[in-house]
Scaffold this motif. Sequence first.
Motif, mmCIF file in Angstrom:
data_model
loop_
_atom_site.group_PDB
_atom_site.id
_atom_site.type_symbol
_atom_site.label_atom_id
_atom_site.label_comp_id
_atom_site.label_asym_id
_atom_site.label_seq_id
_atom_site.Cartn_x
_atom_site.Cartn_y
_atom_site.Cartn_z
ATOM 1 N N HIS A 71 1.112 -0.905 -0.069
ATOM 2 C CA HIS A 71 -0.234 -0.124 -0.249
ATOM 3 C C HIS A 71 1.113 1.425 0.227
ATOM 4 O O HIS A 71 0.538 2.389 0.328
ATOM 5 C CB HIS A 71 -0.736 -0.435 1.242
ATOM 6 C CG HIS A 71 -2.670 -0.965 0.832
ATOM 7 N ND1 HIS A 71 -3.544 -0.371 1.837
ATOM 8 C CD2 HIS A 71 -2.897 -0.993 -0.354
ATOM 9 C CE1 HIS A 71 -4.150 -1.520 1.355
ATOM 10 N NE2 HIS A 71 -3.984 -1.517 -0.083
ATOM 11 N N VAL A 95 2.249 2.664 -2.283
ATOM 12 C CA VAL A 95 1.675 3.031 -3.938
ATOM 13 C C VAL A 95 0.891 3.367 -4.576
ATOM 14 O O VAL A 95 0.873 2.243 -4.830
ATOM 15 C CB VAL A 95 2.911 3.237 -4.761
ATOM 16 C CG1 VAL A 95 2.688 4.314 -5.645
ATOM 17 C CG2 VAL A 95 4.756 3.370 -4.463
ATOM 18 N N PRO A 96 -0.297 3.403 -3.482
ATOM 19 C CA PRO A 96 -1.477 3.642 -4.216
ATOM 20 C C PRO A 96 -1.552 3.688 -5.862
ATOM 21 O O PRO A 96 -0.815 4.195 -6.468
ATOM 22 C CB PRO A 96 -1.893 4.631 -3.543
ATOM 23 C CG PRO A 96 -1.607 5.244 -2.806
ATOM 24 C CD PRO A 96 -0.289 5.317 -2.695
ATOM 25 N N VAL A 97 -1.553 3.138 -6.368
ATOM 26 C CA VAL A 97 -2.082 2.909 -8.528
ATOM 27 C C VAL A 97 -3.475 3.044 -8.529
ATOM 28 O O VAL A 97 -5.193 2.302 -7.866
ATOM 29 C CB VAL A 97 -1.658 1.466 -8.356
ATOM 30 C CG1 VAL A 97 -1.941 1.523 -9.172
ATOM 31 C CG2 VAL A 97 -0.916 1.386 -8.369
ATOM 32 N N PRO A 98 -3.971 4.763 -9.240
ATOM 33 C CA PRO A 98 -5.385 4.903 -9.342
ATOM 34 C C PRO A 98 -5.851 3.557 -10.039
ATOM 35 O O PRO A 98 -5.524 2.946 -10.495
ATOM 36 C CB PRO A 98 -4.706 5.394 -10.387
ATOM 37 C CG PRO A 98 -4.020 6.227 -9.732
ATOM 38 C CD PRO A 98 -3.069 5.584 -9.382
ATOM 39 N N LYS A 99 -7.596 3.812 -10.025
ATOM 40 C CA LYS A 99 -8.235 2.213 -10.264
ATOM 41 C C LYS A 99 -7.866 2.087 -11.980
ATOM 42 O O LYS A 99 -7.495 1.056 -12.474
ATOM 43 C CB LYS A 99 -9.230 2.091 -10.086
ATOM 44 C CG LYS A 99 -10.377 1.370 -9.967
ATOM 45 C CD LYS A 99 -11.513 1.173 -9.476
ATOM 46 C CE LYS A 99 -12.330 -0.676 -9.951
ATOM 47 N NZ LYS A 99 -12.075 -1.076 -11.695
ATOM 48 N N ALA A 103 -4.812 0.931 -13.094
ATOM 49 C CA ALA A 103 -4.891 -0.518 -13.089
ATOM 50 C C ALA A 103 -5.680 -1.253 -13.283
ATOM 51 O O ALA A 103 -5.069 -2.558 -14.583
ATOM 52 C CB ALA A 103 -5.280 -0.943 -11.494
ATOM 53 N N LEU A 124 1.755 1.829 -14.940
ATOM 54 C CA LEU A 124 2.339 0.801 -13.378
ATOM 55 C C LEU A 124 3.621 2.028 -12.297
ATOM 56 O O LEU A 124 4.127 1.464 -13.272
ATOM 57 C CB LEU A 124 2.034 0.046 -13.009
ATOM 58 C CG LEU A 124 0.634 -1.069 -12.943
ATOM 59 C CD1 LEU A 124 1.127 -2.546 -12.865
ATOM 60 C CD2 LEU A 124 -0.515 -0.763 -12.441
ATOM 61 N N GLN A 155 5.000 1.016 -10.641
ATOM 62 C CA GLN A 155 6.283 0.655 -10.162
ATOM 63 C C GLN A 155 7.201 -0.012 -11.309
ATOM 64 O O GLN A 155 8.066 -0.729 -10.962
ATOM 65 C CB GLN A 155 6.019 -1.000 -9.595
ATOM 66 C CG GLN A 155 5.148 -1.578 -8.193
ATOM 67 C CD GLN A 155 3.638 -0.347 -8.115
ATOM 68 O OE1 GLN A 155 3.201 -0.321 -9.303
ATOM 69 N NE2 GLN A 155 2.930 -0.134 -7.641
#
Lengths: 641, 245
Positions: B141, B143-147, B150, B188, B190
């Motif tokens: 958690h 790094v939040p990833v916008p939905k 994703a 992403l 990452q």
Amino acid sequence: MKYREGEPIRDTKAPEGPIEERWEKRKFAARLVNPANKRKLSVIVVGTGLAGGSAAATLGELGYQVTSFCYQDSPRRAHSIAAQGGINAAKNYRGDGDSIYRLFYDTVKGGDFRARESNVYRLAQVSVNIIDQAVAQGVPFAREYGGLLDTRSFGGAQVSRTFYARGQTGQQLLLGAYQALERQIAAGTVTMHARHEMLELIVSDGRARGVVVRDMVTGEIESHLADAVVLATGGYGNVFFLSTNAKGCNTTAIWRAHRKGALFANPCYTQIHPTCIPVSGEYQSKLTLMSESLRNDGRVWVPLRKGDTRPPAAIPDDERDYYLERIYPAFGNLVPRDIASRAAKNVCDEGRGVGPGGLGVYLDFADAITRLGREAVEEKYGNLFEMYERITGEDPYAQPMRIYPAVHYTMGGLWVDYDLQSTVPGLFVVGEANFSDHGANRLGASALMQGLADGYFVLPATIGDYLADARDFGPVNEVSVAEAEIAVRDRIHRLLSVDGDRTADSYHRELGKLMWDYCGMERTEASLTKALERIPELREEFWRKVKVSGTNEELNQALERAGRVADFFDLAELMCLDALHRTESCGGHFRAESQDADGEALRDDEHFAYVAAWEHAPEGPVLHREDLAYEYVTMSQRSYK
Amino acid sequence: MNLTLKIWRQHSPDEPGQMVKYHVKDVSPDMSFLEMLDVLNEGLILAGDDPVAFDHDCREGICGMCGMVINGVAHGEQKATTTCQLHMRHFKDGDVVTIEPWRAAPFPVIKDLVVDRSAFDRIIQAGGFVSVPAGAAPDAHAVPVPKGDADDAFDAATCIGCGACVAACPNGSASLFTGAKITHLGSLPQGRPERASRAKTMVEQMDLEGFGGCTNTGECTAVCPKGISLDVIARMNADFLKASR
């Protein structure tokens, strides 16, 4: 088939002390190999699923020389890819009361108190690292609008701890491991051999030192040597012919290792998954799972009365029996797999099954579609609904799915200690191929967790301790290599020279049916005795009448299959023997003689709280017992009511 | 139903191949296409003939191992379906069905319908990953990833690496496959640190393997069993251009 009792297993190498400290202790006690020496040490990894792919990649990252094998054309195809629903982890991101201890507790209980506490606790501890690792690799898990990870519930749990990537979680996790593996191949630390099948283990001076493989394109028989061998070759559910496994999944690697001295633990523990697409005809080649995650929103039912042939929409609600919700109000449609499967079998046996042959129950999404809207259901389960439609030609948005239990996973496998080492020194076993963490029943979304725990975190930490002594291993004994190669050539020659009049597949089908009927969802002394009579007869006929076309020196799929079927015969016999000797019911092993007043599995902890580890011996199997002690979780009759 | 099959038979990579005619009887509409071939092969084995070699494994449309050109279309005419998920209810009695392997120079035939797709693995080796060794990861958690990101990543990541895109492309291009991986990881956070270098090295490897260039004919996405969109190719080109500047 007779067996005798051998020495019990007393030491599993799990450290003593508080359970939450054991893994740290073990890691600290394990000797390290310095980076310069790692480059001189070699490890063979057979299989490239979640366990094997992650193990090979991680060992490569650590600097070992790794050689990896798979029978498919690419490591990305391994059957972990088909896992749908999700992966458990004790992250407690929901704040719903989850913890490492609760995941540990649920897993021990779900396994019907036949798993080792130390191993399961470690699995729960490591679970949180897996999610971190996968996210960092770019695994596109489902997320909420705030950007955080979404979770869902799975059977046998009352918290929401299952992370998922639509209905393709296994695919995405496997691609993560595969990409890490390809990165190491590019870096030169891993040498990959696709389209190679392991046919024998090389044991030299008591240590596993290599494998004999067949190049499936040219037929060449090759020996590969190393300082240690890791088997990550998956489960043996295909002994039943029809299962949710891939067509190529087989037992040969672990069975050959068993013949070379590795004990085989709990072979009878088979998981029958409750939600699969029913068989449609005699030509059926495999069964397809519909993820357990569907039970989050789907409701399972059959008609209240026998022989009700009305279409499902014509049956009013008060003439339906939502039997899981009725019998197990606390867990409802999310009871563990073994319980849901037996319940389905029971209602079908009562004559209330639906679809062709009455071998099916409904899994109904009408309520979910009304509650959430079609779009939300599509978002969650779209690929599963599509898969169902492709196979059956029916639209599950418009009418309920028909499902029936099918063989899915095998909890049994090669016996390993806390370090994941088998009874053959230098032979490590990871993932579904070992027996260690799921007891008599695996909870949903725990297979992915175990495979990756073993491959990314456990094996890389423990194998170094073994390899620290590699200097003293000495050269591999040439005679042991030659003997292993000769054994492989002989078996291939034998299969090709029978020239009978029945295909290997037809024997496999017959063996599978026999196992399903006599050693399937319900087992009795009579059925198992019968199976133990029939299997040797059928095997004898196989070796007399099988027809394998072609030669060894070519791509020969008929030969590949025949070799696998031959090993399935031997394994089937041991499974039935194990099932016969275990007169209690536990988890996926249901002996009709051992049930309570409600028809639930009745364990016999006084006599059977042990792991049955079988040794191969010329005069018949030898049983070694490893007693299971429960210091943290109190053994109780499982109740999901 | 009864069918006539015309199947490409080629014993080894170096021998010439040819179409051979077979008849299969009593095919059930509920059979999968591969189960129909199983029935044919059982008969061939018993007759002492060489069964038709074809790749397959999971038989549930996800491993990407199966694939054949059926009546001129990669995986057959059914949309968004792998060969193993194609069922015989889409055929009718008396049909003549031609079955060929993927045809592309970088996918040489090994035997019959089996081809060598290892070029795809080498494209992934060239950069289709995030360089993060086991144990080095921060909390999931962190790094939040916008939905939306994703979801885009997932839509591209769903590629099964079957190679139908290459087989369908008149240029034998692997752009859909390569673009899917570049899009997946590049969408992403990452995967962003290596985004530029990844696009460059993967595209170069694709060229090195002998795959053709993309001319936007769209045949690839039309046969893709996972419905990967042509957008991934646009993104690949954009990332490649940026990296090459």
